[in-house]
Design a protein around this motif. Structure first.
Motif, PDB file in Angstrom:
ATOM      1  N   VAL A  98       0.740  -1.163  -0.094  1.00 11.48           N
ATOM      2  CA  VAL A  98      -0.026   0.040  -0.078  1.00 11.48           C
ATOM      3  C   VAL A  98       0.827   1.301  -0.104  1.00 11.48           C
ATOM      4  CG1 VAL A  98      -1.845  -1.188   1.187  1.00 11.48           C
ATOM      5  CG2 VAL A  98      -0.376   0.052   2.433  1.00 11.48           C
ATOM      6  N   ASP A  99       0.335   2.441  -0.604  1.00 14.91           N
ATOM      7  CA  ASP A  99       1.113   3.708  -0.439  1.00 14.91           C
ATOM      8  C   ASP A  99       0.763   4.439   1.030  1.00 14.91           C
ATOM      9  OD1 ASP A  99      -1.552   4.984  -0.555  1.00 14.91           O
ATOM     10  OD2 ASP A  99      -1.170   5.707  -2.311  1.00 14.91           O
ATOM     11  N   ASP A 100       1.278   5.357   1.390  1.00 12.46           N
ATOM     12  CA  ASP A 100       1.195   6.192   2.395  1.00 12.46           C
ATOM     13  C   ASP A 100      -0.311   6.464   2.730  1.00 12.46           C
ATOM     14  OD1 ASP A 100       0.761   8.072   0.330  1.00 12.46           O
ATOM     15  OD2 ASP A 100       2.172   9.626   1.516  1.00 12.46           O
ATOM     16  N   LYS A 101      -1.399   6.566   2.081  1.00 12.15           N
ATOM     17  CA  LYS A 101      -2.861   6.860   2.190  1.00 12.15           C
ATOM     18  C   LYS A 101      -3.350   5.418   2.504  1.00 12.15           C
ATOM     19  CE  LYS A 101      -3.191  11.164   0.275  1.00 12.15           C
ATOM     20  NZ  LYS A 101      -1.709  11.412  -0.451  1.00 12.15           N
ATOM     21  N   ARG A 102      -2.787   4.100   2.508  1.00 11.55           N
ATOM     22  CA  ARG A 102      -3.313   2.842   2.688  1.00 11.55           C
ATOM     23  C   ARG A 102      -3.894   2.601   1.191  1.00 11.55           C
ATOM     24  NH1 ARG A 102      -3.149   0.664   8.377  1.00 11.55           N
ATOM     25  NH2 ARG A 102      -5.009  -0.476   7.614  1.00 11.55           N
ATOM     26  N   VAL A 103      -3.673   2.768   0.113  1.00  7.23           N
ATOM     27  CA  VAL A 103      -4.291   2.428  -1.014  1.00  7.23           C
ATOM     28  C   VAL A 103      -3.601   1.554  -1.660  1.00  7.23           C
ATOM     29  CG1 VAL A 103      -4.820   3.385  -3.444  1.00  7.23           C
ATOM     30  CG2 VAL A 103      -5.116   4.930  -1.588  1.00  7.23           C
ATOM     31  N   VAL A 104      -4.269   0.253  -2.028  1.00  6.43           N
ATOM     32  CA  VAL A 104      -3.573  -0.955  -2.412  1.00  6.43           C
ATOM     33  C   VAL A 104      -3.006  -0.722  -3.701  1.00  6.43           C
ATOM     34  CG1 VAL A 104      -4.001  -3.234  -3.248  1.00  6.43           C
ATOM     35  CG2 VAL A 104      -5.357  -2.286  -1.153  1.00  6.43           C
ATOM     36  N   LEU A 105      -1.879  -1.192  -3.840  1.00  9.00           N
ATOM     37  CA  LEU A 105      -0.998  -1.188  -5.202  1.00  9.00           C
ATOM     38  C   LEU A 105      -0.850  -2.668  -5.628  1.00  9.00           C
ATOM     39  CD1 LEU A 105       1.815   1.066  -3.926  1.00  9.00           C
ATOM     40  CD2 LEU A 105      -0.204   1.866  -5.313  1.00  9.00           C
ATOM     41  N   GLY A 106      -0.943  -3.495  -4.995  1.00  8.99           N
ATOM     42  CA  GLY A 106      -1.100  -4.967  -5.316  1.00  8.99           C
ATOM     43  C   GLY A 106      -1.275  -5.879  -4.137  1.00  8.99           C
ATOM     44  N   CYS A 107      -1.764  -6.955  -4.429  1.00  7.45           N
ATOM     45  CA  CYS A 107      -1.760  -8.026  -3.285  1.00  7.45           C
ATOM     46  C   CYS A 107      -1.779  -9.298  -4.144  1.00  7.45           C
ATOM     47  CB  CYS A 107      -3.296  -8.225  -2.907  1.00  7.45           C
ATOM     48  SG  CYS A 107      -3.825  -6.620  -2.011  1.00  7.45           S
ATOM     49  N   LEU A 128       6.260  -9.515  -4.342  1.00  6.41           N
ATOM     50  CA  LEU A 128       5.187  -9.053  -4.896  1.00  6.41           C
ATOM     51  C   LEU A 128       5.302  -7.956  -5.806  1.00  6.41           C
ATOM     52  CD1 LEU A 128       2.137  -8.712  -4.469  1.00  6.41           C
ATOM     53  CD2 LEU A 128       2.562  -7.173  -2.468  1.00  6.41           C
ATOM     54  N   ALA A 129       4.803  -8.345  -7.085  1.00  5.33           N
ATOM     55  CA  ALA A 129       5.039  -7.310  -8.271  1.00  5.33           C
ATOM     56  C   ALA A 129       3.865  -6.335  -8.250  1.00  5.33           C
ATOM     57  CB  ALA A 129       4.745  -8.085  -9.429  1.00  5.33           C
ATOM     58  N   VAL A 130       4.180  -4.976  -8.193  1.00  3.74           N
ATOM     59  CA  VAL A 130       3.224  -4.073  -8.085  1.00  3.74           C
ATOM     60  C   VAL A 130       3.556  -2.923  -9.406  1.00  3.74           C
ATOM     61  CG1 VAL A 130       2.629  -4.072  -5.809  1.00  3.74           C
ATOM     62  CG2 VAL A 130       4.511  -2.389  -6.623  1.00  3.74           C
ATOM     63  N   ASP A 131       2.729  -2.289  -9.941  1.00  3.79           N
ATOM     64  CA  ASP A 131       2.931  -1.297 -10.861  1.00  3.79           C
ATOM     65  C   ASP A 131       4.057  -0.131 -10.721  1.00  3.79           C
ATOM     66  OD1 ASP A 131       1.491  -2.576 -13.000  1.00  3.79           O
ATOM     67  OD2 ASP A 131      -0.240  -1.509 -12.467  1.00  3.79           O
ATOM     68  N   ARG A 132       3.748   0.306  -9.339  1.00  2.14           N
ATOM     69  CA  ARG A 132       4.643   1.353  -8.899  1.00  2.14           C
ATOM     70  C   ARG A 132       5.241   1.074  -7.625  1.00  2.14           C
ATOM     71  NH1 ARG A 132       2.487   6.447 -10.591  1.00  2.14           N
ATOM     72  NH2 ARG A 132       4.520   7.383 -10.031  1.00  2.14           N
ATOM     73  N   VAL A 164     -20.916 -18.868   3.894  1.00  2.00           N
ATOM     74  CA  VAL A 164     -20.066 -17.802   4.016  1.00  2.00           C
ATOM     75  C   VAL A 164     -18.834 -18.108   3.054  1.00  2.00           C
ATOM     76  CG1 VAL A 164     -19.075 -16.134   5.699  1.00  2.00           C
ATOM     77  CG2 VAL A 164     -21.137 -17.387   6.363  1.00  2.00           C
ATOM     78  N   HIS A 165     -18.337 -17.091   2.734  1.00  2.00           N
ATOM     79  CA  HIS A 165     -17.223 -17.135   1.980  1.00  2.00           C
ATOM     80  C   HIS A 165     -16.267 -16.086   2.281  1.00  2.00           C
ATOM     81  CE1 HIS A 165     -18.842 -19.913  -0.736  1.00  2.00           C
ATOM     82  NE2 HIS A 165     -20.005 -19.290  -1.086  1.00  2.00           N
ATOM     83  N   PRO A 166     -14.739 -16.366   2.393  1.00  3.19           N
ATOM     84  CA  PRO A 166     -14.013 -15.337   2.876  1.00  3.19           C
ATOM     85  C   PRO A 166     -14.096 -14.003   1.730  1.00  3.19           C
ATOM     86  CG  PRO A 166     -12.765 -17.374   2.646  1.00  3.19           C
ATOM     87  CD  PRO A 166     -14.146 -17.360   1.980  1.00  3.19           C
ATOM     88  N   PRO A 167     -13.706 -12.758   2.202  1.00  3.88           N
ATOM     89  CA  PRO A 167     -13.761 -11.595   1.308  1.00  3.88           C
ATOM     90  C   PRO A 167     -12.977 -11.893   0.214  1.00  3.88           C
ATOM     91  CG  PRO A 167     -12.681 -11.109   3.460  1.00  3.88           C
ATOM     92  CD  PRO A 167     -13.105 -12.487   3.512  1.00  3.88           C
ATOM     93  N   ASP A 168     -13.233 -11.205  -0.962  1.00  5.09           N
ATOM     94  CA  ASP A 168     -12.399 -11.363  -2.009  1.00  5.09           C
ATOM     95  C   ASP A 168     -11.016 -10.432  -1.875  1.00  5.09           C
ATOM     96  OD1 ASP A 168     -13.972 -12.452  -3.849  1.00  5.09           O
ATOM     97  OD2 ASP A 168     -15.249 -10.619  -4.334  1.00  5.09           O
ATOM     98  N   MET A 169     -10.237 -10.819  -2.499  1.00  6.75           N
ATOM     99  CA  MET A 169      -8.818  -9.884  -2.185  1.00  6.75           C
ATOM    100  C   MET A 169      -8.873  -8.542  -2.843  1.00  6.75           C
ATOM    101  SD  MET A 169      -5.168 -10.696  -4.480  1.00  6.75           S
ATOM    102  CE  MET A 169      -4.814 -12.393  -3.823  1.00  6.75           C
ATOM    103  N   PRO A 170      -8.301  -7.666  -2.007  1.00  4.91           N
ATOM    104  CA  PRO A 170      -8.611  -6.246  -2.367  1.00  4.91           C
ATOM    105  C   PRO A 170      -7.787  -5.839  -3.831  1.00  4.91           C
ATOM    106  CG  PRO A 170      -7.617  -6.462  -0.198  1.00  4.91           C
ATOM    107  CD  PRO A 170      -7.501  -7.768  -0.783  1.00  4.91           C
ATOM    108  N   SER A 171      -8.493  -4.894  -4.562  1.00  8.04           N
ATOM    109  CA  SER A 171      -7.865  -4.628  -5.789  1.00  8.04           C
ATOM    110  C   SER A 171      -7.147  -3.413  -5.688  1.00  8.04           C
ATOM    111  CB  SER A 171      -9.304  -4.300  -6.753  1.00  8.04           C
ATOM    112  OG  SER A 171     -10.070  -5.402  -6.747  1.00  8.04           O
ATOM    113  N   PRO A 172      -6.266  -3.444  -6.635  1.00  8.85           N
ATOM    114  CA  PRO A 172      -5.460  -2.005  -6.649  1.00  8.85           C
ATOM    115  C   PRO A 172      -6.448  -0.750  -6.777  1.00  8.85           C
ATOM    116  CG  PRO A 172      -4.448  -3.439  -8.079  1.00  8.85           C
ATOM    117  CD  PRO A 172      -5.798  -4.274  -7.749  1.00  8.85           C
ATOM    118  N   GLY A 173      -6.288   0.281  -5.927  1.00 10.25           N
ATOM    119  CA  GLY A 173      -6.854   1.461  -5.924  1.00 10.25           C
ATOM    120  C   GLY A 173      -7.784   1.193  -4.530  1.00 10.25           C
ATOM    121  N   GLU A 174      -8.254   0.103  -4.023  1.00 10.23           N
ATOM    122  CA  GLU A 174      -8.925   0.250  -2.656  1.00 10.23           C
ATOM    123  C   GLU A 174      -8.453   0.719  -1.586  1.00 10.23           C
ATOM    124  OE1 GLU A 174     -11.418  -3.318  -1.537  1.00 10.23           O
ATOM    125  OE2 GLU A 174     -10.913  -4.192  -3.688  1.00 10.23           O
TER     126      GLU A 174
END
Length: 176
Positions: A98-107, A128-132, A164-174
């Motif tokens: 995540v970045d400094d605002k806790r925005v997901v860059l990759g998971c 972990l590969a991320v775009d930036r 009940v299913h586990p939550p989906d993986m967070p997407s970039p931008g969340e």
């Protein structure tokens, strides 16, 4: 009299079909567990929010090329520790850069079984590969156990799916 017996017999046959699981209407419902609070150290929880008895922690990270694919540029190389694993279940968690605002860059999902160590504590490292990668400020773990192997949904299998299913993986931008 004959018609009355036929109606009574049809009702009994319908009841037997329903009780045997051959009814036309299934009460299949899918729900998704609420995503737990992300952190550097988390107690892993099951779909109902109860602790599974395992703690996961990111013990460090850095930006560097993956040694097997250095031409791909920097990735996030992080170390992870699972404490309490190996006692029946082998939980898995989503690790997110995540970045400094806790925005997901990759998971990606990290399975405790992939990491090695003494009984009860598994340690390992992952890339972990991320775009930036230069924007990464932290690597966080989502506490929800992702190790459930049978994730059939009502759409996949109306008879045996659902639940009940586990939550989906967070997407970039969340934001976590």
């Amino acid at each position: 009299m004959v018609i009355a017996r036929m109606v009574a017999g049809a009702g009994s046959a319908l009841a037997m079909l329903t009780l045997s699981g051959c009814g036309m209407l299934w009460s299949c419902t899918d729900t998704t567990a609420e995503r737990g609070e992300a952190g550097v150290r988390v107690d892993i929880v099951d779909e109902s929010g109860r602790s599974v008895g395992v703690t996961a922690e990111v013990t460090g990270w850095r930006r560097e090329p993956h040694p097997q694919v250095p031409a791909d540029g920097d990735q996030i190389h992080f170390q992870i520790r699972f404490e309490g694993a190996g006692q029946g279940g082998e939980p898995a968690v989503d690790a997110c850069a995540v970045d400094d605002k806790r925005v997901v860059l990759g998971c990606q999902t990290i399975h405790s079984l992939m990491d090695f160590g003494r009984e009860g504590t598994y340690t390992g490292d992952e890339y972990l590969a991320v775009d930036r990668p230069e924007r990464v400020d932290e690597v966080l773990l989502i506490p929800n156990d992702q190790s459930v192997h049978d994730r059939r949904t009502c759409e996949d299998d109306i008879k045996d799916g659902g639940g009940v299913h586990p939550p989906d993986m967070p997407s970039p931008g969340e934001r976590l």
